[in-house]
Design a protein around this motif. Sequence first.
Motif, mmCIF file in Angstrom:
data_model
loop_
_atom_site.group_PDB
_atom_site.id
_atom_site.type_symbol
_atom_site.label_atom_id
_atom_site.label_comp_id
_atom_site.label_asym_id
_atom_site.label_seq_id
_atom_site.Cartn_x
_atom_site.Cartn_y
_atom_site.Cartn_z
ATOM 1 N N LEU A 3 12.359 -29.921 -8.012
ATOM 2 C CA LEU A 3 12.252 -30.582 -6.712
ATOM 3 C C LEU A 3 13.137 -29.886 -5.675
ATOM 4 N N LEU A 4 14.346 -29.501 -6.094
ATOM 5 C CA LEU A 4 15.233 -28.819 -5.151
ATOM 6 C C LEU A 4 14.645 -27.467 -4.749
ATOM 7 N N LEU A 5 14.077 -26.773 -5.723
ATOM 8 C CA LEU A 5 13.440 -25.487 -5.439
ATOM 9 C C LEU A 5 12.276 -25.689 -4.467
ATOM 10 N N ALA A 6 11.487 -26.738 -4.720
ATOM 11 C CA ALA A 6 10.371 -27.038 -3.830
ATOM 12 C C ALA A 6 10.878 -27.360 -2.435
ATOM 13 N N ALA A 7 12.015 -28.077 -2.362
ATOM 14 C CA ALA A 7 12.575 -28.404 -1.050
ATOM 15 C C ALA A 7 12.927 -27.132 -0.291
ATOM 16 N N LEU A 8 13.499 -26.149 -0.997
ATOM 17 C CA LEU A 8 13.838 -24.873 -0.367
ATOM 18 C C LEU A 8 12.585 -24.219 0.214
ATOM 19 N N THR A 9 11.542 -24.141 -0.623
ATOM 20 C CA THR A 9 10.311 -23.475 -0.178
ATOM 21 C C THR A 9 9.691 -24.219 0.995
ATOM 22 N N VAL A 10 9.638 -25.545 0.881
ATOM 23 C CA VAL A 10 9.002 -26.329 1.943
ATOM 24 C C VAL A 10 9.772 -26.194 3.247
ATOM 25 N N ALA A 11 11.108 -26.160 3.147
ATOM 26 C CA ALA A 11 11.899 -25.989 4.367
ATOM 27 C C ALA A 11 11.717 -24.591 4.934
ATOM 28 N N ALA A 12 11.475 -23.619 4.054
ATOM 29 C CA ALA A 12 11.353 -22.233 4.511
ATOM 30 C C ALA A 12 10.015 -21.988 5.210
ATOM 31 N N ILE A 13 8.980 -22.786 4.863
ATOM 32 C CA ILE A 13 7.643 -22.518 5.413
ATOM 33 C C ILE A 13 7.621 -22.613 6.945
ATOM 34 N N PRO A 14 8.185 -23.656 7.560
ATOM 35 C CA PRO A 14 8.180 -23.620 9.029
ATOM 36 C C PRO A 14 9.300 -22.757 9.618
ATOM 37 N N LEU A 15 10.471 -22.701 8.963
ATOM 38 C CA LEU A 15 11.634 -22.077 9.599
ATOM 39 C C LEU A 15 11.577 -20.547 9.545
ATOM 40 N N CYS A 16 11.205 -19.997 8.384
ATOM 41 C CA CYS A 16 11.293 -18.547 8.228
ATOM 42 C C CYS A 16 10.314 -17.772 9.116
ATOM 43 N N PRO A 17 9.017 -18.170 9.177
ATOM 44 C CA PRO A 17 8.127 -17.425 10.070
ATOM 45 C C PRO A 17 8.612 -17.460 11.517
ATOM 46 N N TRP A 18 9.208 -18.589 11.885
ATOM 47 C CA TRP A 18 9.726 -18.740 13.245
ATOM 48 C C TRP A 18 10.838 -17.732 13.519
ATOM 49 N N ALA A 19 11.816 -17.677 12.603
ATOM 50 C CA ALA A 19 12.930 -16.737 12.773
ATOM 51 C C ALA A 19 12.434 -15.291 12.680
ATOM 52 N N ALA A 20 11.518 -15.043 11.725
ATOM 53 C CA ALA A 20 10.998 -13.681 11.577
ATOM 54 C C ALA A 20 10.219 -13.264 12.817
ATOM 55 N N ALA A 21 9.488 -14.226 13.414
ATOM 56 C CA ALA A 21 8.723 -13.914 14.623
ATOM 57 C C ALA A 21 9.664 -13.518 15.751
ATOM 58 N N ALA A 22 10.790 -14.230 15.867
ATOM 59 C CA ALA A 22 11.772 -13.868 16.900
ATOM 60 C C ALA A 22 12.254 -12.442 16.687
ATOM 61 N N ALA A 23 12.467 -12.076 15.423
ATOM 62 C CA ALA A 23 12.944 -10.721 15.124
ATOM 63 C C ALA A 23 11.855 -9.683 15.387
ATOM 64 N N VAL A 24 10.588 -10.019 15.062
ATOM 65 C CA VAL A 24 9.480 -9.089 15.323
ATOM 66 C C VAL A 24 9.344 -8.845 16.822
ATOM 67 N N LYS A 25 9.446 -9.937 17.592
ATOM 68 C CA LYS A 25 9.353 -9.818 19.047
ATOM 69 C C LYS A 25 10.399 -8.845 19.580
ATOM 70 N N LEU A 26 11.599 -8.936 19.030
ATOM 71 C CA LEU A 26 12.682 -8.041 19.461
ATOM 72 C C LEU A 26 12.319 -6.582 19.262
ATOM 73 N N SER A 27 11.736 -6.302 18.088
ATOM 74 C CA SER A 27 11.474 -4.905 17.789
ATOM 75 C C SER A 27 10.276 -4.377 18.576
ATOM 76 N N LEU A 28 9.446 -5.287 19.112
ATOM 77 C CA LEU A 28 8.288 -4.832 19.893
ATOM 78 C C LEU A 28 8.622 -4.674 21.370
ATOM 79 N N GLU A 29 9.798 -5.170 21.787
ATOM 80 C CA GLU A 29 10.158 -5.115 23.202
ATOM 81 C C GLU A 29 10.203 -3.703 23.730
#
Lengths: 241, 221
Positions: free
Chosen positions: B195-221
């Motif tokens: 359950l704790l592992l699942a919590a990690l993954t579930v929390a990562a699904i919305p947060l990580c793409p968001w943070a990664a997108a911010a980083a991708v945007k930076l490199s495309l500037e």
Amino acid sequence: MSIHYFANPARFTRLAGRIQPWAGGLTAVLLLIGLYMALVEAPADYQQGDTVRIMFVHVPAAWMAMFCYTFLAVASAVALIWRHPLADLAAKASAPIGASFTFLALVTGSIWGKPMWGTWWVWDARLTSVLILFFLYLGYMALWEAIEDGQKAGKAAAVLALVGAVNVPIIKFSVDWWNTLHQPASVLRMDGPAIHSSMLWPLLIMALAFKAYFVTLLLARMRMELNLRRIRAMRLAERTS
Amino acid sequence: MNIFLAIITRDLLLAVRQGGATFLALVFFLLTVTLFPLGIGPEPAILARVAPGVLWVAALLAAMLSLDRLFQADFEDGSLEQLTLSGLPISLIVLAKIITHWLTTGLPLLLAAPVLAILLNMDNEGFAALLLTMLIGTPALSLIGAIGAALTLTVRRGGVLLSLLVLPLYIPVLIFGVSGIDAAVHGLNAKPHLLLLAALTVAAIPLCPWAAAAAVKLSLE
């Protein structure tokens, strides 16, 4: 780069220049008093003997290790959200200081652990999470160095700092969990009797001295960064004119 | 949604036709696991004791080594920039790439893990937990790794830097993954770990793409 970009930093440099000697002086005075109280006045522990005096450096360093990362994360958030030109400088300047405090906490803890626990290192939950914190600092600093464009590096490092800040409590929790599973509750706990005032005072004064030292170093590093940026801008202007 | 699926299909096709990458990650996984008996010694009892940890550490390293495939090629030939013009939010483009990364790395690792567990003489009770923890945990590896991959896009030879950024963040996944298998092997309840592992993954699904997108945007500037 507009003039507004430098307007604020110029004011900051003047202010920082005025604060810095005071912070430095405060550090020296507090450190002298704190060290005297810690090394001379404070009694030796009835169990640990003089080894306990390591604590007066170790505990403030560990506090500063966490404080610096909090500072780093807040400064990064300010830099990302409000685009404050000084915030990412503050974050950048605080990282090596925080890493040094973390390293100091690890080394002093290790030196204390050898006579007390009979070993330089144990995979105790607290030690392990501080070690991981040290790696987080190193990653942050390495990212700043790796990206050449200063503006981009600042933003990328800020994203990393925030991701790290979200992760620090999770890592702390998971390491605690891991430790309770893999090690029986050991003698390494610090649940001793409440600390006596003859030890508490030097500890607090040392903590304040470390904080004043942090302010001194932070201001010095930020001014250095600003001056470096100015030199770079002036050189660019020279070449383009 | 169509664009989202199209990106996944395209990346999957690329992975299949270019081949190699998935295979290499698998070989790396196999090779790393093989090194442990050679290093520690062949006693079955010791190998059984360390098997969950060895499998997870090797899977984690294999997943990390393949992270540069996430954005690097598309960034270099400019198709990442083209994709951002598609109108799809960058975080969703990133999520599509993460899903492909998991399908081409996490899933094969998950399927290979039981075979390697047999080689390491792992207890039979642990197999279900091994599959479950890998199923729940490896997506988190792709998700968290995407942030590191995006941050190091503009860095030349960013491989070592990537590992410095990503490995500390992988620690919770490793801990809960291994402790889940350990619990099952010792006849304890593995559910809290899962359950704790699942919590990690579930929390990562919305947060990580968001943070990664911010980083991708930076490199495309």
